[in-house]
Design a protein around this motif. Structure first.
Motif, mmCIF file in Angstrom:
data_model
loop_
_atom_site.group_PDB
_atom_site.id
_atom_site.type_symbol
_atom_site.label_atom_id
_atom_site.label_comp_id
_atom_site.label_asym_id
_atom_site.label_seq_id
_atom_site.Cartn_x
_atom_site.Cartn_y
_atom_site.Cartn_z
ATOM 1 N N GLY A 192 23.018 68.752 118.993
ATOM 2 C CA GLY A 192 22.902 68.898 117.545
ATOM 3 C C GLY A 192 21.579 69.405 117.043
ATOM 4 N N TYR A 193 20.656 69.744 117.958
ATOM 5 C CA TYR A 193 19.363 70.287 117.553
ATOM 6 C C TYR A 193 19.492 71.784 117.280
ATOM 7 C CZ TYR A 193 17.185 65.925 119.132
ATOM 8 O OH TYR A 193 16.832 64.609 119.275
ATOM 9 N N GLN A 194 18.911 72.228 116.167
ATOM 10 C CA GLN A 194 18.927 73.658 115.850
ATOM 11 C C GLN A 194 17.755 74.341 116.538
ATOM 12 O OE1 GLN A 194 18.909 74.642 111.682
ATOM 13 N NE2 GLN A 194 19.016 76.824 112.025
ATOM 14 N N GLU A 195 18.037 75.463 117.195
ATOM 15 C CA GLU A 195 16.984 76.160 117.936
ATOM 16 C C GLU A 195 16.143 77.035 117.018
ATOM 17 O OE1 GLU A 195 16.387 79.229 121.725
ATOM 18 O OE2 GLU A 195 18.366 78.371 121.303
ATOM 19 N N TYR A 196 14.836 77.013 117.243
ATOM 20 C CA TYR A 196 13.884 77.854 116.509
ATOM 21 C C TYR A 196 13.024 78.619 117.510
ATOM 22 C CZ TYR A 196 14.725 75.340 112.094
ATOM 23 O OH TYR A 196 15.291 74.798 110.962
ATOM 24 N N GLN A 197 12.681 79.848 117.163
ATOM 25 C CA GLN A 197 11.623 80.578 117.842
ATOM 26 C C GLN A 197 10.465 80.680 116.863
ATOM 27 O OE1 GLN A 197 12.830 84.299 119.559
ATOM 28 N NE2 GLN A 197 14.263 83.346 120.976
ATOM 29 N N VAL A 198 9.328 80.165 117.234
ATOM 30 C CA VAL A 198 8.215 80.007 116.293
ATOM 31 C C VAL A 198 6.976 80.735 116.792
ATOM 32 C CG1 VAL A 198 9.009 77.820 115.297
ATOM 33 C CG2 VAL A 198 7.667 77.809 117.420
ATOM 34 N N PRO A 199 5.993 80.986 115.907
ATOM 35 C CA PRO A 199 4.733 81.621 116.343
ATOM 36 C C PRO A 199 4.003 80.753 117.361
ATOM 37 C CG PRO A 199 4.952 81.696 113.945
ATOM 38 C CD PRO A 199 6.042 80.803 114.441
ATOM 39 N N HIS A 200 3.235 81.423 118.217
ATOM 40 C CA HIS A 200 2.454 80.727 119.228
ATOM 41 C C HIS A 200 1.006 80.521 118.786
ATOM 42 C CE1 HIS A 200 5.492 82.561 122.300
ATOM 43 N NE2 HIS A 200 6.014 81.597 121.563
ATOM 44 N N LEU A 201 0.667 81.015 117.611
ATOM 45 C CA LEU A 201 -0.626 80.741 116.987
ATOM 46 C C LEU A 201 -0.368 80.119 115.621
ATOM 47 C CD1 LEU A 201 -1.098 83.890 118.428
ATOM 48 C CD2 LEU A 201 -3.421 83.088 117.970
ATOM 49 N N LEU A 252 18.986 64.660 105.577
ATOM 50 C CA LEU A 252 18.466 63.954 106.742
ATOM 51 C C LEU A 252 19.599 63.438 107.617
ATOM 52 C CD1 LEU A 252 15.629 61.937 104.953
ATOM 53 C CD2 LEU A 252 15.429 64.111 106.183
ATOM 54 N N PRO A 253 19.419 63.413 108.939
ATOM 55 C CA PRO A 253 18.227 63.863 109.663
ATOM 56 C C PRO A 253 18.231 65.373 109.873
ATOM 57 C CG PRO A 253 19.835 63.051 111.226
ATOM 58 C CD PRO A 253 20.430 62.840 109.853
ATOM 59 N N VAL A 254 17.026 65.922 110.095
ATOM 60 C CA VAL A 254 16.869 67.327 110.467
ATOM 61 C C VAL A 254 16.448 67.352 111.934
ATOM 62 C CG1 VAL A 254 15.650 69.473 110.018
ATOM 63 C CG2 VAL A 254 16.183 67.938 108.119
ATOM 64 N N LEU A 255 17.196 68.082 112.750
ATOM 65 C CA LEU A 255 16.951 68.133 114.194
ATOM 66 C C LEU A 255 16.605 69.561 114.600
ATOM 67 C CD1 LEU A 255 18.911 65.634 113.673
ATOM 68 C CD2 LEU A 255 19.624 65.911 116.043
ATOM 69 N N CYS A 256 15.478 69.717 115.268
ATOM 70 C CA CYS A 256 14.992 71.042 115.677
ATOM 71 C C CYS A 256 14.613 71.034 117.150
ATOM 72 C CB CYS A 256 13.741 71.439 114.876
ATOM 73 S SG CYS A 256 13.881 71.244 113.089
ATOM 74 N N THR A 257 14.787 72.174 117.792
ATOM 75 C CA THR A 257 14.301 72.342 119.156
ATOM 76 C C THR A 257 13.735 73.741 119.301
ATOM 77 O OG1 THR A 257 14.834 72.116 121.512
ATOM 78 C CG2 THR A 257 16.499 73.158 120.122
ATOM 79 N N GLY A 258 12.817 73.901 120.226
ATOM 80 C CA GLY A 258 12.225 75.211 120.438
ATOM 81 C C GLY A 258 11.499 75.274 121.768
#
Length: 423
Positions: A192-201, A252-258
């Motif tokens: 149930g975690y939503q995938e994110y691609q995020v900045p590395h800086l 809520l809840p908000v579930l994230c993964t990356g």
């Protein structure tokens, strides 16, 4: 960051709680309370001065309408003095507010009541252990020897390109690394975690938001020209997605993964215990982050622990879970569980995950709130966990799965690697 009202009303409790993290906070707490008192009294004086100035302005208007110019001129002189006083008070208030914020940034989060008393990792509490420690064949080797034997990770090439602590993954080693990342992300998104691609800086505001700054400033790589920081973990950019955000309670809840590479200077880390993959300056990690209602955050923490347990069971690696003592906890954590994998070739436990509840500590810095059913804004709770950090998982697999014929790939990873053994 702790809330100022809580500090002001619970000074002894704060000092006592932080003693569990081995911090003598009495002096800084007293200084914070005094700065807050100065700020509040200055605010009251400024408000009264502005109110008086506004009243005189109205009176001047009435006098001018009634032809009482002489009286109006006298009051005008008073308003000039009041405006000057207001300016001085505003500047004074800004100084107090800035000094208060900087002092409050120095206070760690309070440990939860169940956090064990202790100062060193040896005093952490073992709360769970599972899996049989394999009996290796004669001549079994640690991973730093095996990766050379099978040419899957090159530490010396990393030294040539960058420096120590920046390994180069090759061939089946690179594929195994990629397989672990894909497996971890799939496990997380299936849960149930939503995938994110995020900045590395990230910028400094992001570092302050999650508590890496100012506490871990010396451990982070800083790009001075642009005033940016290489991330030490995906927790920082992912959690900062919600900086200055007001959620609705039903969000809520908000579930994230990356997945991200992670960069840590690890200054002062030397010796045999940091050989090979045991401690690196750049490594890969898959993170899970949750934004939770305060009433449900500890239930969520237990769920995160169970989630990581399930991953370890599928990898069929022996592991244990430690509840960290106060002296071994991070600056921002209220409660942390560490997962460790047993490295049979090294005959020692290696940390592979930390799962933590920060309660409102990060949310207060981030101004991350939710609107409850009564329409009031409340601070959310934030949690995060490694799911998982790859270097020591790789070390555990390479060492525990070694055979005279080669390194067997865990069954759960074979659909990702496309091969069963490294030889």
């Amino acid at each position: 960051m702790l809330q100022i009202a809580f500090i002001r009303e619970n000074q002894e409790k704060v000092v006592t709680a932080l003693a569990k993290k081995h911090m003598d906070a009495k002096a800084i707490v007293e200084e914070i309370v005094q700065l807050d008192e100065n700020r509040r009294s200055t605010q009251v004086e400024l408000d009264n001065t502005l109110a008086e100035s506004n009243k005189l302005s109205k009176d001047i208007g009435e006098m001018m309408k009634n032809g009482e110019k002489a009286k109006a001129e006298i009051l005008k002189q008073k308003t000039v003095a009041l405006k000057e006083k207001s300016k001085d008070l505003s500047e004074k208030l800004e100084v107090y507010a800035s000094e208060l914020t900087q002092k409050m940034y120095l206070l760690p989060n309070l440990p939860a009541e169940i956090v064990p008393v202790g100062k060193t990792p040896e005093e952490n509490l073992n709360v769970f252990q599972e899996g049989d420690i394999p009996v290796l064949h004669e001549g079994a080797q640690p991973h730093w020897e095996l990766v050379k034997k099978y040419d899957i990770i090159d530490f010396e090439l990393g030294v040539k390109i960058t420096g120590a602590g920046f390994p180069v993954y090759k061939g089946k080693g690179a594929k195994l690394q990629r397989a672990l990342i894909s497996y971890f992300l799939d496990k997380n998104t299936d849960a149930g975690y939503q995938e994110y691609q995020v900045p590395h800086l990230v910028n400094a505001d992001s570092g302050y938001g999650t508590g890496q700054l100012p506490d871990k400033e010396g451990q982070m790589y800083h790009v001075g020209l642009d005033d940016l920081y290489l991330i030490p973990t995906a927790e920082v950019p992912v959690t900062n997605i919600f900086r200055d955000v007001i959620l609705n309670e039903n969000d809520l809840p908000v579930l994230c993964t990356g997945y991200t590479p992670c960069f840590r200077r690890e200054a002062g880390s030397y010796g045999a215990h940091v050989r090979g993959l045991n401690r690196l300056h750049q490594f890969d990690k898959v993170e899970i982050v949750r934004v939770e209602h305060p009433d449900r955050s500890y239930e969520a923490l237990d769920g995160m622990v169970e989630h990581v347990k399930d991953i370890m069971r599928e990898l069929k690696l022996p592991f244990r879970i430690l509840r960290l003592c106060g002296g071994d906890m991070s600056f921002a954590s209220a409660l942390t569980y560490d997962f460790e994998v047993f490295s049979t070739a090294q005959d020692r436990w290696l940390e592979i995950s930390s799962v933590s509840n920060f309660e409102t500590f990060q949310a207060n810095r981030l101004k991350l709130r939710f609107r409850d059913k009564d329409g009031k804004n409340q601070l959310a709770h934030t949690l995060n966990g490694s799911s998982l950090a790859l270097p020591r998982v790789m070390a555990g697999i390479i060492e525990n799965y070694q055979t005279p014929e080669g390194i067997v790939v865990p069954e759960v990873l074979r659909k990702y690697t496309g091969f069963d053994i490294i030889n």
